[in-house]
Design an enzyme around this catalytic site. Structure first.
Site, PDB file in Angstrom:
ATOM      1  N   TRP A  34      28.203  64.407  15.974  1.00  0.00           N
ATOM      2  CA  TRP A  34      27.447  65.610  16.347  1.00  0.00           C
ATOM      3  C   TRP A  34      26.793  65.369  17.693  1.00  0.00           C
ATOM      4  O   TRP A  34      26.291  64.264  17.917  1.00  0.00           O
ATOM      5  CB  TRP A  34      26.367  65.852  15.286  1.00  0.00           C
ATOM      6  CG  TRP A  34      25.429  66.983  15.519  1.00  0.00           C
ATOM      7  CD1 TRP A  34      25.565  68.275  15.095  1.00  0.00           C
ATOM      8  CD2 TRP A  34      24.162  66.942  16.199  1.00  0.00           C
ATOM      9  NE1 TRP A  34      24.475  69.029  15.460  1.00  0.00           N
ATOM     10  CE2 TRP A  34      23.601  68.225  16.149  1.00  0.00           C
ATOM     11  CE3 TRP A  34      23.456  65.936  16.867  1.00  0.00           C
ATOM     12  CZ2 TRP A  34      22.362  68.543  16.730  1.00  0.00           C
ATOM     13  CZ3 TRP A  34      22.232  66.248  17.451  1.00  0.00           C
ATOM     14  CH2 TRP A  34      21.700  67.532  17.369  1.00  0.00           C
ATOM     15  N   SER A 100      28.970  58.334  13.688  1.00  0.00           N
ATOM     16  CA  SER A 100      27.705  59.035  13.526  1.00  0.00           C
ATOM     17  C   SER A 100      27.781  60.032  12.376  1.00  0.00           C
ATOM     18  O   SER A 100      27.997  59.651  11.229  1.00  0.00           O
ATOM     19  CB  SER A 100      27.314  59.719  14.847  1.00  0.00           C
ATOM     20  OG  SER A 100      25.976  60.174  14.801  1.00  0.00           O
ATOM     21  N   MET A 101      27.658  61.329  12.650  1.00  0.00           N
ATOM     22  CA  MET A 101      27.780  62.327  11.585  1.00  0.00           C
ATOM     23  C   MET A 101      29.118  62.211  10.870  1.00  0.00           C
ATOM     24  O   MET A 101      29.211  62.456   9.658  1.00  0.00           O
ATOM     25  CB  MET A 101      27.608  63.733  12.151  1.00  0.00           C
ATOM     26  CG  MET A 101      27.713  64.807  11.100  1.00  0.00           C
ATOM     27  SD  MET A 101      27.489  66.483  11.734  1.00  0.00           S
ATOM     28  CE  MET A 101      27.729  67.394  10.188  1.00  0.00           C
ATOM     29  N   ASP A 229      20.593  51.086  19.111  1.00  0.00           N
ATOM     30  CA  ASP A 229      20.800  52.498  18.777  1.00  0.00           C
ATOM     31  C   ASP A 229      19.456  53.166  18.527  1.00  0.00           C
ATOM     32  O   ASP A 229      18.734  52.814  17.591  1.00  0.00           O
ATOM     33  CB  ASP A 229      21.688  52.601  17.533  1.00  0.00           C
ATOM     34  CG  ASP A 229      22.194  54.007  17.264  1.00  0.00           C
ATOM     35  OD1 ASP A 229      21.484  54.980  17.604  1.00  0.00           O
ATOM     36  OD2 ASP A 229      23.301  54.146  16.709  1.00  0.00           O
ATOM     37  N   HIS A 258      23.671  54.246  20.737  1.00  0.00           N
ATOM     38  CA  HIS A 258      24.421  55.067  19.791  1.00  0.00           C
ATOM     39  C   HIS A 258      25.832  55.349  20.320  1.00  0.00           C
ATOM     40  O   HIS A 258      26.813  55.197  19.604  1.00  0.00           O
ATOM     41  CB  HIS A 258      23.666  56.376  19.555  1.00  0.00           C
ATOM     42  CG  HIS A 258      24.191  57.185  18.416  1.00  0.00           C
ATOM     43  ND1 HIS A 258      24.220  56.722  17.122  1.00  0.00           N
ATOM     44  CD2 HIS A 258      24.725  58.447  18.381  1.00  0.00           C
ATOM     45  CE1 HIS A 258      24.721  57.649  16.331  1.00  0.00           C
ATOM     46  NE2 HIS A 258      25.052  58.698  17.064  1.00  0.00           N
TER      47      HIS A 258
END
Length: 278
Positions: A34, A100-101, A229, A258
């Protein structure tokens, strides 16, 4: 352009998901983070295909070139979409990789559909097991963090996304690793997403508990996280995922933010390819 129709309908309509499919060999599906699209995997796709794998990327509903319904951004629906990708392309012995997402799709897919069509799984800078601070998850983030995201998106989405891009890469510390042009490209991709999807997915990745899903992992799993991150802190995500997934391989990339898919792409690609080939 290539599209897959989902089985799950929204308001009586099936959703079309855009995908790209390159190479031959054992399939690898890359699931984006995302608020980006499949384009974020630019520096991984070539390496995976050149290593002899079939590499498939797709845009989550609401993002990139996929349909943008008003509703349907919970992880059960998103895992159903991933299941439709696997079934429509008649895939087996698949490795699913979530960033991530996208790590949430990996977790919920295994939780809902099992691993009979999978070979391996990978979580990169991923949100599981549970981002939200609760009584039984005291190390998580306060709900106000996610409410703040939504408030800022509603006030000035383009402005929020610009600042988020800086945090995504820890830009002040990584100016030698990433250009302003790359950040602008990411910003333009993020701005092209549905505003409603961008907001609704904050609740999805921020409030969804994947702890029971992770306990169902029974395929070789790679967990990769950067110890710098600032978006999805390693100690509440990657490190805890490793503890919940039996026999997971945990790799820490020192100093990586990240967005290590760009800033530390060579290290990440080496780790990922070693895992795929093993």
């Amino acid at each position: 352009m290539n599209y897959i129709e989902t089985t799950k309908e929204e308001k009586g309509k099936k959703i079309k998901l855009f995908y790209e499919d390159y190479g031959e060999g054992q399939p690898v599906i890359l699931i984006h983070g995302w608020p980006l699209s499949h384009k974020m995997w630019e520096y991984q796709v070539e390496k995976i295909v050149d290593a002899g794998f079939r590499c498939i990327t797709y845009d989550r509903r609401g993002f990139g070139a996929s349909d943008k319904p008003w509703e349907g951004y919970n992880y059960d629906a998103l895992a159903s979409d991933l299941n439709d990708v696997i079934n429509t392309l008649d895939l087996s012995n698949v490795t699913i990789v979530g960033f991530s997402m996208g790590g949430g799709e990996v977790a919920r897919y295994i939780g809902d559909y099992g691993t009979k069509k999978l070979s391996k799984a990978a979580l990169i800078s991923a949100v599981p097991p549970f981002m939200l601070k609760t009584e039984n998850n005291p190390d998580g983030l306060d709900k106000d963090v996610f409410e703040g995201f939504k408030k800022k998106i509603r006030k000035d989405r383009a402005g929020f996304l610009k600042g988020f891009g800086d945090n995504f890469y820890n830009y002040d510390k990584n100016k030698d690793r990433i250009s302003d042009a790359q950040k602008h490209l990411d910003w333009s991709i993020a701005c092209s997403a549905s505003a409603k999807a961008t907001i609704d997915c904050v609740d999805a990745f921020g409030l969804t508990d994947f702890r029971e899903d992770l306990k169902k992992f029974d395929v070789p799993t790679l967990v990769v996280h950067g110890d710098a991150d600032e978006v999805v802190p390693m100690n509440i995500s990657g490190r805890k995922s490793k503890e919940l997934i039996e026999n997971a391989t945990f790799k820490v990339i020192e100093g990586a933010p990240h967005g290590l898919i760009v800033t530390h792409k060579d290290q990440l690609n080496d780790i990922l390819l070693q895992f795929l080939k093993k």
